[in-house]
Each structure stands twice: as structure tokens, then as C-alpha cells.
Write a protein that holds these residues in place. Sequence first.
Motif, PDB file in Angstrom:
ATOM      1  N   MET A   1      35.773  39.706  42.083  1.00 30.67           N
ATOM      2  CA  MET A   1      34.808  38.874  41.593  1.00 30.67           C
ATOM      3  C   MET A   1      33.298  39.127  42.360  1.00 30.67           C
ATOM      4  N   ARG A   2      32.390  39.318  41.871  1.00 32.16           N
ATOM      5  CA  ARG A   2      31.233  39.489  42.698  1.00 32.16           C
ATOM      6  C   ARG A   2      30.888  38.367  43.652  1.00 32.16           C
ATOM      7  N   LEU A   3      30.329  38.914  44.784  1.00 23.99           N
ATOM      8  CA  LEU A   3      30.253  38.084  45.960  1.00 23.99           C
ATOM      9  C   LEU A   3      29.025  36.946  45.406  1.00 23.99           C
ATOM     10  N   ASP A   4      28.341  37.154  44.779  1.00 26.32           N
ATOM     11  CA  ASP A   4      27.144  36.306  44.516  1.00 26.32           C
ATOM     12  C   ASP A   4      27.758  35.130  43.269  1.00 26.32           C
ATOM     13  N   LYS A   5      28.702  35.632  42.488  1.00 25.80           N
ATOM     14  CA  LYS A   5      29.352  34.525  41.591  1.00 25.80           C
ATOM     15  C   LYS A   5      30.198  33.546  42.313  1.00 25.80           C
ATOM     16  N   PHE A   6      30.952  34.315  43.371  1.00 30.45           N
ATOM     17  CA  PHE A   6      32.127  33.536  44.261  1.00 30.45           C
ATOM     18  C   PHE A   6      31.212  32.430  44.858  1.00 30.45           C
ATOM     19  N   LEU A   7      29.886  32.752  45.621  1.00 29.20           N
ATOM     20  CA  LEU A   7      29.368  31.745  46.344  1.00 29.20           C
ATOM     21  C   LEU A   7      28.921  30.599  45.504  1.00 29.20           C
ATOM     22  N   LYS A   8      28.603  30.726  44.378  1.00 25.14           N
ATOM     23  CA  LYS A   8      28.144  29.744  43.399  1.00 25.14           C
ATOM     24  C   LYS A   8      29.333  28.987  42.946  1.00 25.14           C
ATOM     25  N   LEU A   9      30.371  29.730  42.434  1.00 30.22           N
ATOM     26  CA  LEU A   9      31.545  28.982  42.023  1.00 30.22           C
ATOM     27  C   LEU A   9      32.281  28.211  43.015  1.00 30.22           C
ATOM     28  N   SER A  10      32.239  28.382  44.307  1.00 28.54           N
ATOM     29  CA  SER A  10      32.954  27.820  45.325  1.00 28.54           C
ATOM     30  C   SER A  10      32.109  26.766  45.719  1.00 28.54           C
ATOM     31  N   ARG A  11      30.911  26.691  45.501  1.00 31.47           N
ATOM     32  CA  ARG A  11      29.950  25.754  45.858  1.00 31.47           C
ATOM     33  C   ARG A  11      29.532  26.053  47.371  1.00 31.47           C
ATOM     34  N   ILE A  12      29.801  27.096  47.961  1.00 31.02           N
ATOM     35  CA  ILE A  12      29.159  27.438  49.220  1.00 31.02           C
ATOM     36  C   ILE A  12      27.801  27.568  49.194  1.00 31.02           C
ATOM     37  N   ILE A  13      27.062  28.264  47.971  1.00 35.00           N
ATOM     38  CA  ILE A  13      25.753  28.125  47.782  1.00 35.00           C
ATOM     39  C   ILE A  13      25.602  27.470  46.398  1.00 35.00           C
TER      40      ILE A  13
ATOM     41  N   ILE B   1      30.461  40.582  54.627  1.00 33.56           N
ATOM     42  CA  ILE B   1      31.943  40.770  54.269  1.00 33.56           C
ATOM     43  C   ILE B   1      32.821  41.253  55.100  1.00 33.56           C
ATOM     44  N   ASN B   2      33.542  40.820  55.730  1.00 29.40           N
ATOM     45  CA  ASN B   2      34.459  41.581  56.732  1.00 29.40           C
ATOM     46  C   ASN B   2      33.594  42.305  57.795  1.00 29.40           C
ATOM     47  N   SER B   3      32.552  41.582  58.241  1.00 28.15           N
ATOM     48  CA  SER B   3      31.772  42.207  59.354  1.00 28.15           C
ATOM     49  C   SER B   3      30.747  43.143  58.827  1.00 28.15           C
ATOM     50  N   LYS B   4      30.718  43.499  57.460  1.00 32.82           N
ATOM     51  CA  LYS B   4      29.768  44.543  57.070  1.00 32.82           C
ATOM     52  C   LYS B   4      28.655  43.746  56.161  1.00 32.82           C
ATOM     53  N   VAL B   5      27.481  44.136  56.040  1.00 36.44           N
ATOM     54  CA  VAL B   5      26.178  43.623  55.244  1.00 36.44           C
ATOM     55  C   VAL B   5      26.769  43.609  53.902  1.00 36.44           C
ATOM     56  N   ALA B   6      26.477  42.516  53.419  1.00 32.67           N
ATOM     57  CA  ALA B   6      26.993  42.542  51.698  1.00 32.67           C
ATOM     58  C   ALA B   6      25.745  42.674  50.780  1.00 32.67           C
ATOM     59  N   LYS B   7      26.232  43.305  49.660  1.00 33.97           N
ATOM     60  CA  LYS B   7      25.233  43.079  48.518  1.00 33.97           C
ATOM     61  C   LYS B   7      25.614  42.035  47.241  1.00 33.97           C
ATOM     62  N   PRO B   8      24.927  41.510  46.635  1.00 34.25           N
ATOM     63  CA  PRO B   8      25.150  40.381  45.726  1.00 34.25           C
ATOM     64  C   PRO B   8      26.520  41.032  45.026  1.00 34.25           C
ATOM     65  N   GLY B   9      26.540  41.907  44.661  1.00 37.72           N
ATOM     66  CA  GLY B   9      27.381  42.752  43.514  1.00 37.72           C
ATOM     67  C   GLY B   9      28.736  43.321  44.268  1.00 37.72           C
ATOM     68  N   ASP B  10      28.716  42.977  45.439  1.00 36.65           N
ATOM     69  CA  ASP B  10      30.190  43.529  46.220  1.00 36.65           C
ATOM     70  C   ASP B  10      30.974  42.806  45.531  1.00 36.65           C
ATOM     71  N   GLU B  11      32.314  43.363  45.275  1.00 35.97           N
ATOM     72  CA  GLU B  11      33.525  42.661  44.880  1.00 35.97           C
ATOM     73  C   GLU B  11      34.355  42.185  45.812  1.00 35.97           C
ATOM     74  N   LEU B  12      34.802  40.833  45.879  1.00 38.70           N
ATOM     75  CA  LEU B  12      35.765  40.119  46.907  1.00 38.70           C
ATOM     76  C   LEU B  12      37.013  40.246  46.323  1.00 38.70           C
ATOM     77  N   LYS B  13      37.852  40.200  47.522  1.00 38.27           N
ATOM     78  CA  LYS B  13      39.244  39.991  47.376  1.00 38.27           C
ATOM     79  C   LYS B  13      39.750  38.743  47.960  1.00 38.27           C
ATOM     80  N   VAL B  14      40.981  38.403  47.596  1.00 37.96           N
ATOM     81  CA  VAL B  14      41.582  37.278  48.401  1.00 37.96           C
ATOM     82  C   VAL B  14      41.734  37.893  49.958  1.00 37.96           C
ATOM     83  N   SER B  15      41.673  37.089  50.892  1.00 38.67           N
ATOM     84  CA  SER B  15      41.685  37.228  52.420  1.00 38.67           C
ATOM     85  C   SER B  15      40.434  37.995  52.997  1.00 38.67           C
TER      86      SER B  15
END
Length: 90
Positions: A1-13, A30-44
Motif C-alpha cells: 500500500m502506498r505511504l500516503d494512502k496508509f497515512l490517510k486510511l489509518s488516520r495518522i494524517i 520509512i525505516n529511517s530512510k526519507v520516504a516518497k508519497p508512493g513508496d510501498e509499505l509492508k507490515v512491520s
Amino acid sequence: MRLDKFLKLSRIIKRRTVANDAAKSGKILINSKVAKPGDELKVSDVITTTFNDDHRSYEVLSLMESPNKDQAKLMYKELWFVRSDDYEKN
């Protein structure tokens, strides 16, 4: 799932455009690296956000496509929270 979508769906942002702008300006890691909005997230994965004086870190627990309000809280675990001005007072 894209980072920006996760942040919205989880209500963090609250809004996806705000999440998108925050990532583009380097305020999200993400994991101590600068993230882009479209970066894919994984569980953990660990997400770190910096807004004004607030620094927060979250662990991704699940990737739900359309969570309700209660389910959104189950998508992540807050690992830590630091407010920068707390250090300046000491």
C-alpha cells in the motif's frame, strides 16, 4: 500500500494531500530512510513523522483497504513520541 494512502486510511494524517506534501518535503521516514508519497509499505515497517515540534514513530501492523474508525487504530502501533520544545525547557 502506498505511504500516503496508509497515512490517510489509518488516520495518522487526516488528508491524503497533506500526507503527500509531508512526504515530498522530507518530513516522513520509512525505516529511517526519507520516504516518497508512493513508496510501498509492508507490515512491520516503521514510519517516523516530524511536524512542527512533534516527532512520532509508528509500526505498521496491518494494511486494510477500507477500515472503519475503530479498525484504523489497529493498523499501527505508536512506538514513541517526542516534543522538541520539551528539551529546550531543560
